[in-house]
Design an enzyme around this catalytic site. Structure first.
Site, PDB file in Angstrom:
ATOM      1  N   VAL A 157     -27.349  -7.571 -47.862  1.00 36.38           N
ATOM      2  CA  VAL A 157     -26.956  -6.535 -46.991  1.00 36.38           C
ATOM      3  C   VAL A 157     -26.367  -7.473 -45.820  1.00 36.38           C
ATOM      4  O   VAL A 157     -27.104  -8.079 -45.118  1.00 36.38           O
ATOM      5  CB  VAL A 157     -28.211  -5.549 -46.349  1.00 36.38           C
ATOM      6  CG1 VAL A 157     -27.671  -4.683 -45.274  1.00 36.38           C
ATOM      7  CG2 VAL A 157     -28.468  -4.812 -47.694  1.00 36.38           C
ATOM      8  N   GLU A 176     -32.375 -10.284 -48.943  1.00 38.16           N
ATOM      9  CA  GLU A 176     -31.553 -10.592 -47.502  1.00 38.16           C
ATOM     10  C   GLU A 176     -30.117 -10.863 -47.915  1.00 38.16           C
ATOM     11  O   GLU A 176     -29.220  -9.846 -47.211  1.00 38.16           O
ATOM     12  CB  GLU A 176     -32.019 -11.721 -46.820  1.00 38.16           C
ATOM     13  CG  GLU A 176     -31.383 -11.777 -45.339  1.00 38.16           C
ATOM     14  CD  GLU A 176     -32.237 -10.751 -44.536  1.00 38.16           C
ATOM     15  OE1 GLU A 176     -33.261 -10.984 -44.003  1.00 38.16           O
ATOM     16  OE2 GLU A 176     -31.397 -10.052 -44.350  1.00 38.16           O
ATOM     17  N   THR A 197     -18.693 -18.292 -55.520  1.00 35.78           N
ATOM     18  CA  THR A 197     -18.874 -18.618 -54.135  1.00 35.78           C
ATOM     19  C   THR A 197     -20.126 -18.996 -53.928  1.00 35.78           C
ATOM     20  O   THR A 197     -20.320 -19.667 -53.082  1.00 35.78           O
ATOM     21  CB  THR A 197     -17.896 -17.523 -53.217  1.00 35.78           C
ATOM     22  OG1 THR A 197     -16.752 -17.462 -54.144  1.00 35.78           O
ATOM     23  CG2 THR A 197     -17.789 -18.234 -52.079  1.00 35.78           C
ATOM     24  N   LYS A 224     -25.488  -0.996 -49.371  1.00 34.66           N
ATOM     25  CA  LYS A 224     -26.242  -1.667 -48.207  1.00 34.66           C
ATOM     26  C   LYS A 224     -27.252  -0.419 -47.321  1.00 34.66           C
ATOM     27  O   LYS A 224     -28.318  -0.770 -46.944  1.00 34.66           O
ATOM     28  CB  LYS A 224     -25.336  -2.268 -47.483  1.00 34.66           C
ATOM     29  CG  LYS A 224     -24.815  -3.301 -48.211  1.00 34.66           C
ATOM     30  CD  LYS A 224     -23.485  -4.200 -47.428  1.00 34.66           C
ATOM     31  CE  LYS A 224     -22.788  -5.161 -48.521  1.00 34.66           C
ATOM     32  NZ  LYS A 224     -21.483  -5.463 -47.871  1.00 34.66           N
ATOM     33  N   ASP A 267     -19.714  -0.270 -51.771  1.00 31.58           N
ATOM     34  CA  ASP A 267     -20.501  -1.342 -51.357  1.00 31.58           C
ATOM     35  C   ASP A 267     -21.235  -1.048 -50.016  1.00 31.58           C
ATOM     36  O   ASP A 267     -22.552  -1.662 -50.066  1.00 31.58           O
ATOM     37  CB  ASP A 267     -19.618  -2.566 -51.161  1.00 31.58           C
ATOM     38  CG  ASP A 267     -20.132  -3.704 -50.539  1.00 31.58           C
ATOM     39  OD1 ASP A 267     -20.677  -4.495 -51.337  1.00 31.58           O
ATOM     40  OD2 ASP A 267     -19.829  -3.660 -49.287  1.00 31.58           O
ATOM     41  N   LYS A 281     -26.493  -5.906 -54.206  1.00 31.27           N
ATOM     42  CA  LYS A 281     -27.148  -4.573 -53.424  1.00 31.27           C
ATOM     43  C   LYS A 281     -26.891  -3.550 -54.636  1.00 31.27           C
ATOM     44  O   LYS A 281     -27.467  -2.492 -54.373  1.00 31.27           O
ATOM     45  CB  LYS A 281     -26.083  -4.197 -52.534  1.00 31.27           C
ATOM     46  CG  LYS A 281     -24.490  -4.351 -52.748  1.00 31.27           C
ATOM     47  CD  LYS A 281     -23.639  -5.497 -51.798  1.00 31.27           C
ATOM     48  CE  LYS A 281     -23.902  -6.904 -52.152  1.00 31.27           C
ATOM     49  NZ  LYS A 281     -23.021  -7.653 -51.617  1.00 31.27           N
ATOM     50  N   GLY A 337     -18.865 -14.504 -47.614  1.00 33.86           N
ATOM     51  CA  GLY A 337     -18.383 -15.794 -47.373  1.00 33.86           C
ATOM     52  C   GLY A 337     -19.692 -16.600 -47.769  1.00 33.86           C
ATOM     53  O   GLY A 337     -20.979 -16.402 -47.867  1.00 33.86           O
ATOM     54  N   GLY A 385      -7.690 -12.423 -50.395  1.00 32.40           N
ATOM     55  CA  GLY A 385      -8.647 -12.490 -51.394  1.00 32.40           C
ATOM     56  C   GLY A 385     -10.144 -11.723 -50.774  1.00 32.40           C
ATOM     57  O   GLY A 385     -11.247 -12.102 -51.336  1.00 32.40           O
TER      58      GLY A 385
HETATM   59  N1  HSE Z   1     -16.928  -7.104 -50.064  1.00 31.41           N
HETATM   60  C1  HSE Z   1     -18.005  -6.922 -49.158  1.00 31.41           C
HETATM   61  C2  HSE Z   1     -17.276  -6.930 -47.680  1.00 31.41           C
HETATM   62  C3  HSE Z   1     -18.954  -8.121 -49.119  1.00 31.41           C
HETATM   63  O1  HSE Z   1     -16.176  -6.854 -47.671  1.00 31.41           O
HETATM   64  O2  HSE Z   1     -18.190  -6.888 -46.789  1.00 31.41           O
HETATM   65  C4  HSE Z   1     -19.872  -8.009 -50.221  1.00 31.41           C
HETATM   66  O3  HSE Z   1     -20.556  -7.105 -50.039  1.00 31.41           O
END
Ligand code: HSE
Length: 428
Positions: A134, A131, A14, A207, A203, A107, A304, A189
């Protein structure tokens, strides 16, 4: 007119497709703003035949991102493969060793290998920018590294996983259980291929550790982040917290204390009226506090195609302009190893427990809290249907150690049914 800046892009998911679209569709704008054309020389991905909704025929194709990274016609290697090790790490290392600047959205790679890669970049006279790693489209790395560079940073907080914020929001707004909200996010998704990266807080913890390195001039210390995911947050707690004027968020908090660096990513209560409390759905928010600037609140899309590609291109355009900033806002050799401090800053806590409904039960709980030095600020007991009375307690500020001592003493009271729930209240 300078020669165009030539990109090699590895990873055409994406975000990769979004970057290719921006380079193709906004060429005039990019050149007008940087004074230099930006072109793509070569791309790489696992599957050459997949339709990505964007023409790729004009670019050389490499099956191996490591080969792509070192090509002579690549000035900037854009790493969008993902993963903390494997091809992403090998390709970034190959690019830096070949003298290429690197832009990445990865990250996990930087949380685990940020210090070594920053040193490698500087040793080879390259920049390594991240950039997009995060908070997606929010320019928080630039804000911390550049705009706020003259500040002593006192605290960095944030909701940095949109999927978790979506799940918690839907539990509240839709009255869904955790499992129902998780299934809804999955259907849309939103979840990573390994959902534990999202709901386990990993995740977002990655960050937070990157922001902390910039904020406090320390080497990235992801392993020292106190991590707790959202899997144990119940609809009951969301409702009770709301009743008491709070929202539950998967909140990252880092601060430098006299005892060392605190970093936690865990479900916390925040005031419902605060900017963090009002953050609904899949959006991200980062709150930075500096000694000169006070509090800065940054809010926007954390994931996104458009937002993340926007962040990647912001870094690429800096390189096109000749802006060269160290990876974590200070020379890598100046970053000091972090001394981890385990959530020692006192905070108020929310406690929910079920008590046997008999004379003296509440007194025993109050006594266990008091003996551990934990003072009660507010308390409520609710109507109950079984023989156990639901009790909510908000404590005055206390250390986690004192609270844990009180919780450890609860079974011996003989009146507490099941395990109490304890969540920190972050004052924002
Ligand atoms: N999966 C992460 C989120 C996006 O839902 O914010 C990628 O770091």
């Amino acid at each position: 007119m300078s020669d165009p800046l030539r990109l090699g892009i590895a990873g055409l998911g994406t975000v990769g497709a979004g970057v290719v679209k921006i380079v193709r569709q906004k060429a005039a704008l990019l050149e007008a703003r940087t004074g230099r054309g930006i072109a793509i020389s070569a791309v790489s991905a696992r599957n050459r035949d997949k339709d990505r909704g964007v023409p790729l025929g004009a670019y050389a194709w490499e099956d191996d991102p490591v080969v792509l990274a070192a090509r002579d016609d690549v000035d900037v290697f854009v790493e969008l493969v993902g993963g903390s090790d494997g091809p992403a790490k090998a390709a970034v290392e190959a690019a830096l060793k070949a003298g290429k600047d690197v832009v990445t959205a990865n990250k996990a790679l930087l949380a685990h290998h940020g210090q070594a890669l920053a040193e490698l970049a500087e040793a080879n006279g390259c920049v390594l920018r991240f950039e997009a790693a995060v908070a997606g489209g929010i320019p928080v790395i630039k804000a911390l590294t550049e705009g706020l560079a003259a500040n002593e940073i006192t605290r960095v907080m944030g909701v940095m996983n949109g999927t978790c914020n979506y799940i918690l929001t839907r539990m509240e707004s839709g009255g869904l259980t955790y499992d129902e909200a998780f299934a809804e996010a999955d259907g849309l998704g939103y979840l990573e291929a390994d959902p534990e990266l999202d709901v386990g807080g990993i995740d977002a913890g990655h960050k937070l550790s990157l922001l902390a390195a910039i904020a406090y001039g320390t080497q990235v210390a992801f392993d020292a982040v106190e991590l707790e995911g959202i899997g144990r947050v119940s609809i009951e707690d969301i409702r009770q917290a709301s009743d008491m004027g709070y929202k539950i968020k998967l909140l990252g908090v880092s601060r430098m204390t006299g005892r060392g660096l605190e970093q936690s990513m865990s479900p916390c209560l925040v005031p419902a009226t605060s900017p963090l409390g009002q953050l609904d759905g899949g959006t991200n928010m980062v709150v930075i506090e500096g000694d000169q600037v006070g509090q800065i609140v940054l809010r926007g899309a954390g994931a996104g195609e458009g937002p993340t590609a926007s962040a990647v291109m912001g870094d690429v355009m800096d390189i096109a302009r000749g802006t060269r900033v160290t990876t974590f806002g200070a020379p890598a050799s100046a970053l000091v190893p972090a001394t981890p401090a385990q959530a020692t800053t006192p905070a108020p806590y929310y406690l929910r427990m079920a008590l046997a409904d008999k004379p003296g039960a509440l007194a025993k709980v109050a006594s266990a809290l008091g003996e551990a030095g934990v003072s009660i600020h507010r308390m409520r007991q609710y109507e109950h249907v079984s023989d156990a009375a639901p009790v909510l307690i908000v404590t005055h500020k206390t250390t986690r150690a004192a609270l844990d001592a009180a919780l450890a003493a609860m079974p011996a009271t003989g009146v507490v049914r099941g395990d109490p729930v304890a969540l920190r209240i972050e004052q924002v």
